[in-house]
Design a protein around this motif. Structure first.
Motif, PDB file in Angstrom:
ATOM      1  N   UNK A 216      36.267  15.245 -15.396  1.00 22.50           N
ATOM      2  CA  UNK A 216      37.440  15.690 -14.084  1.00 22.50           C
ATOM      3  C   UNK A 216      38.215  14.834 -14.579  1.00 22.50           C
ATOM      4  N   UNK A 217      37.370  13.402 -14.940  1.00 23.39           N
ATOM      5  CA  UNK A 217      38.324  11.859 -13.254  1.00 23.39           C
ATOM      6  C   UNK A 217      39.188  11.047 -15.239  1.00 23.39           C
ATOM      7  N   UNK A 218      40.490  10.577 -15.314  1.00 21.65           N
ATOM      8  CA  UNK A 218      40.869  10.356 -15.652  1.00 21.65           C
ATOM      9  C   UNK A 218      40.163   8.630 -17.023  1.00 21.65           C
ATOM     10  N   UNK A 219      39.396   8.927 -18.347  1.00 14.57           N
ATOM     11  CA  UNK A 219      38.280   8.229 -18.240  1.00 14.57           C
ATOM     12  C   UNK A 219      39.817   8.206 -20.020  1.00 14.57           C
ATOM     13  N   UNK A 220      39.855   6.339 -20.273  1.00 13.54           N
ATOM     14  CA  UNK A 220      40.647   5.860 -20.846  1.00 13.54           C
ATOM     15  C   UNK A 220      39.935   4.252 -21.033  1.00 13.54           C
ATOM     16  N   UNK A 221      40.181   3.930 -21.796  1.00 16.49           N
ATOM     17  CA  UNK A 221      39.913   2.292 -22.361  1.00 16.49           C
ATOM     18  C   UNK A 221      41.206   1.968 -21.754  1.00 16.49           C
ATOM     19  N   UNK A 222      40.738   1.143 -20.644  1.00 14.99           N
ATOM     20  CA  UNK A 222      41.660   0.025 -20.139  1.00 14.99           C
ATOM     21  C   UNK A 222      42.518  -1.209 -20.758  1.00 14.99           C
ATOM     22  N   UNK A 223      41.761  -1.562 -21.355  1.00  9.47           N
ATOM     23  CA  UNK A 223      42.063  -2.509 -22.425  1.00  9.47           C
ATOM     24  C   UNK A 223      42.789  -2.666 -23.547  1.00  9.47           C
ATOM     25  N   UNK A 224      42.647  -1.103 -24.002  1.00 11.19           N
ATOM     26  CA  UNK A 224      43.564  -0.392 -24.761  1.00 11.19           C
ATOM     27  C   UNK A 224      44.873   0.305 -24.754  1.00 11.19           C
TER      28      UNK A 224
ATOM     29  N   UNK B 295      46.727  11.406 -22.127  1.00  7.62           N
ATOM     30  CA  UNK B 295      46.077  10.622 -23.528  1.00  7.62           C
ATOM     31  C   UNK B 295      44.799  11.170 -23.739  1.00  7.62           C
ATOM     32  N   UNK B 296      43.708  11.411 -22.812  1.00  7.81           N
ATOM     33  CA  UNK B 296      42.137  11.649 -22.481  1.00  7.81           C
ATOM     34  C   UNK B 296      42.216  12.998 -23.673  1.00  7.81           C
ATOM     35  N   UNK B 297      43.010  13.680 -23.244  1.00  9.43           N
ATOM     36  CA  UNK B 297      42.686  15.297 -24.273  1.00  9.43           C
ATOM     37  C   UNK B 297      43.152  14.728 -25.350  1.00  9.43           C
ATOM     38  N   UNK B 298      44.343  13.995 -25.405  1.00  5.61           N
ATOM     39  CA  UNK B 298      45.237  13.444 -26.856  1.00  5.61           C
ATOM     40  C   UNK B 298      43.751  12.620 -27.751  1.00  5.61           C
ATOM     41  N   UNK B 299      43.058  12.267 -27.223  1.00  2.51           N
ATOM     42  CA  UNK B 299      42.255  11.289 -27.765  1.00  2.51           C
ATOM     43  C   UNK B 299      41.019  12.053 -28.318  1.00  2.51           C
ATOM     44  N   UNK B 300      40.594  12.792 -27.658  1.00  2.00           N
ATOM     45  CA  UNK B 300      39.726  14.392 -27.746  1.00  2.00           C
ATOM     46  C   UNK B 300      40.091  15.384 -29.119  1.00  2.00           C
ATOM     47  N   UNK B 301      41.455  16.201 -28.630  1.00  2.00           N
ATOM     48  CA  UNK B 301      41.608  16.041 -30.025  1.00  2.00           C
ATOM     49  C   UNK B 301      41.501  15.282 -31.108  1.00  2.00           C
ATOM     50  N   UNK B 302      41.482  14.112 -31.065  1.00  2.00           N
ATOM     51  CA  UNK B 302      42.170  13.030 -32.416  1.00  2.00           C
ATOM     52  C   UNK B 302      40.163  13.500 -32.864  1.00  2.00           C
ATOM     53  N   UNK B 303      39.204  13.482 -32.135  1.00  2.00           N
ATOM     54  CA  UNK B 303      38.519  13.078 -32.452  1.00  2.00           C
ATOM     55  C   UNK B 303      37.638  14.822 -33.880  1.00  2.00           C
ATOM     56  N   UNK B 304      38.334  15.441 -34.057  1.00  4.69           N
ATOM     57  CA  UNK B 304      38.295  16.462 -34.589  1.00  4.69           C
ATOM     58  C   UNK B 304      36.703  17.006 -34.161  1.00  4.69           C
ATOM     59  N   UNK B 305      36.096  16.878 -33.211  1.00  6.69           N
ATOM     60  CA  UNK B 305      34.507  17.434 -32.989  1.00  6.69           C
ATOM     61  C   UNK B 305      35.060  18.891 -32.607  1.00  6.69           C
ATOM     62  N   UNK B 306      33.947  20.128 -33.779  1.00  3.28           N
ATOM     63  CA  UNK B 306      33.875  21.376 -34.072  1.00  3.28           C
ATOM     64  C   UNK B 306      33.141  21.801 -32.354  1.00  3.28           C
ATOM     65  N   UNK B 307      32.993  20.825 -31.692  1.00  2.00           N
ATOM     66  CA  UNK B 307      32.837  20.984 -29.850  1.00  2.00           C
ATOM     67  C   UNK B 307      33.043  20.140 -28.937  1.00  2.00           C
ATOM     68  N   UNK B 308      34.234  20.520 -28.621  1.00  2.00           N
ATOM     69  CA  UNK B 308      35.177  20.192 -26.826  1.00  2.00           C
ATOM     70  C   UNK B 308      34.902  20.722 -25.840  1.00  2.00           C
ATOM     71  N   UNK B 309      34.139  20.022 -25.334  1.00  2.00           N
ATOM     72  CA  UNK B 309      33.803  20.045 -24.099  1.00  2.00           C
ATOM     73  C   UNK B 309      35.094  19.623 -22.510  1.00  2.00           C
ATOM     74  N   UNK B 310      35.262  19.883 -21.437  1.00  2.00           N
ATOM     75  CA  UNK B 310      36.086  20.531 -20.668  1.00  2.00           C
ATOM     76  C   UNK B 310      35.528  20.654 -19.095  1.00  2.00           C
ATOM     77  N   UNK B 311      35.068  19.293 -18.240  1.00  2.00           N
ATOM     78  CA  UNK B 311      34.648  19.735 -17.343  1.00  2.00           C
ATOM     79  C   UNK B 311      35.829  19.424 -16.337  1.00  2.00           C
ATOM     80  N   UNK B 312      36.454  20.756 -15.842  1.00  2.00           N
ATOM     81  CA  UNK B 312      37.408  20.806 -14.741  1.00  2.00           C
ATOM     82  C   UNK B 312      38.035  19.204 -14.788  1.00  2.00           C
ATOM     83  N   UNK B 313      39.437  19.554 -16.485  1.00  2.00           N
ATOM     84  CA  UNK B 313      39.990  18.762 -16.091  1.00  2.00           C
ATOM     85  C   UNK B 313      41.076  18.429 -15.765  1.00  2.00           C
TER      86      UNK B 313
END
Length: 359
Positions: A81-89, A139-157
């Motif tokens: 739910x929260x916008x979790x990104x690396x703030x220094x990047x 940005x968080x969604x793009x990073x999750x897609x970049x991971x290319x994981x076979x399982x993607x979990x989105x908690x009320x994004x």
């Protein structure tokens, strides 16, 4: 990737957060976890990810028991739910981080491709603090897609975004999920999101799995009143009645001619979705005269609360309509569009599948 939950339960202290449940997710499809706050969606998702272990039961991935295997040892992508990104990047480096960890080549090109898909390519050199909430979640969604994981979990994004941004991102997510190969689990409190995303829906209530199946099937044939309540926005109108020779007898001598099974209970509940009520009569309709208690316009629909002989009902009318409070009004419903539940709350009758809506 095939994810299977077998007899999963979760107890925290004296409280049971998840009751024993079984679920086999469909590989490469979207599964929506639908339920109100505290329904158990996040608890279940954390067990799927490996962030928590179940009290009982096991989690299997492609036939391998991974119960208790921590998230860092699984290939899982998560968006919260929260916008979790690396703030220094920068935005570019945030998206690139999982690609660099895997040692991929052509990172810059892949980052730009993902940024363009999520319409944030103009922000690649900015830092997360310089972006709006909607842009940070992209940005968080793009990073999750970049991971290319076979399982993607989105908690009320989308829960912390304003209405317009939610509508915009919902449409984009539907297209993104359809174009990908990941098995997606998406938690939401909103029935509209489940319908838009399609796929499969698991309805949860107070840690109990009430129904799981294709989204359209769960919506059109809820197995119980509890499922119907969870999968209706606005809430389904539920009217107490009695089984009669010609159908259902409601208070005020209102009869709805719907065929009932011969072995059904005497006391029944008639369910009518707000969108099935109209102010224009059609052949075979049942009339519900009453007075307007409240009328509110939301987007392209008007919601009218009406006091009738069968109780207060809410009608969802397409378009903008104006009603004076206390004014007389007659709502109409067709027997083919009602649900009937027995005394225990189990489904007896469901309406024909139809896309027709009229004011």
């Amino acid at each position: 990737m095939e994810l299977v939950l077998e007899g999963i339960s979760k107890r925290v202290g004296a409280q049971m957060w998840l009751h024993g449940m079984d679920m086999r997710l469909h590989s490469g499809a979207v599964t929506v976890l639908l339920g109100a706050t505290l329904a158990g969606k996040t608890s279940l998702m954390r067990i799927m990810a490996g962030l928590d272990a179940p009290t009982q039961g096991r989690v299997c991935v492609d036939g391998v028991d991974v119960t208790g295997v921590p998230v860092r040892e699984r290939n899982v992508a998560m968006v919260y739910q929260q916008f979790i990104n690396y703030p220094s990047l920068t935005v570019a480096d945030n998206i690139a981080s999982p690609l660099k960890l895997r040692g991929e080549k052509n990172v810059a090109a892949r980052v730009r491709e993902l940024a363009e898909r999520l319409h944030i390519e103009m922000f690649l050199e900015r830092y997360p603090a310089e972006l709006s909430g909607g842009q940070q979640q992209r940005v968080a969604l793009a990073r999750a897609l970049a991971k290319g994981a076979p399982l993607m979990l989105l908690d009320e994004p989308l829960v912390n975004l304003d209405y317009k941004l939610r509508e915009e991102l919902r449409e984009e997510l539907t297209q993104l999920f359809a174009a990908g190969d990941s098995t997606v689990v998406y938690a939401t409190t909103e029935p509209g999101e489940a319908l838009l995303l399609g796929g499969y829906t698991a309805v949860l209530h107070e840690g109990e799995l009430l129904q799981y199946g294709p989204t359209a099937e769960v919506f059109h044939r809820p197995q119980s009143i509890r499922v119907a309540r969870a999968f209706s926005d606005p809430p389904m109108n539920l009217l107490p009645g009695e089984a009669a020779t010609l159908g259902v007898q409601l208070p005020g001598n209102v009869q709805v001619g719907v065929p009932l099974p011969s072995n059904g209970s005497r006391s029944v509940t008639l369910g009518v979705r707000a969108s099935a009520l109209r102010v224009r009569r059609r052949e075979g309709d049942v009339a519900l005269p009453g007075t307007v208690e409240l009328a509110e316009i939301s987007g392209s629909d008007t919601f009218v609360h009406v006091d009738t002989p069968v109780g207060e009902v809410v009608a969802q009318l397409t378009g903008v309509h104006y009603f004076d409070l206390g004014a007389s009004i007659t709502l109409y419903l067709h027997p083919s569009q009602v649900y009937v539940f027995n005394e225990a709350g189990a489904l007896l009758v469901a309406p024909e599948r139809t896309n027709r809506r009229e004011a």
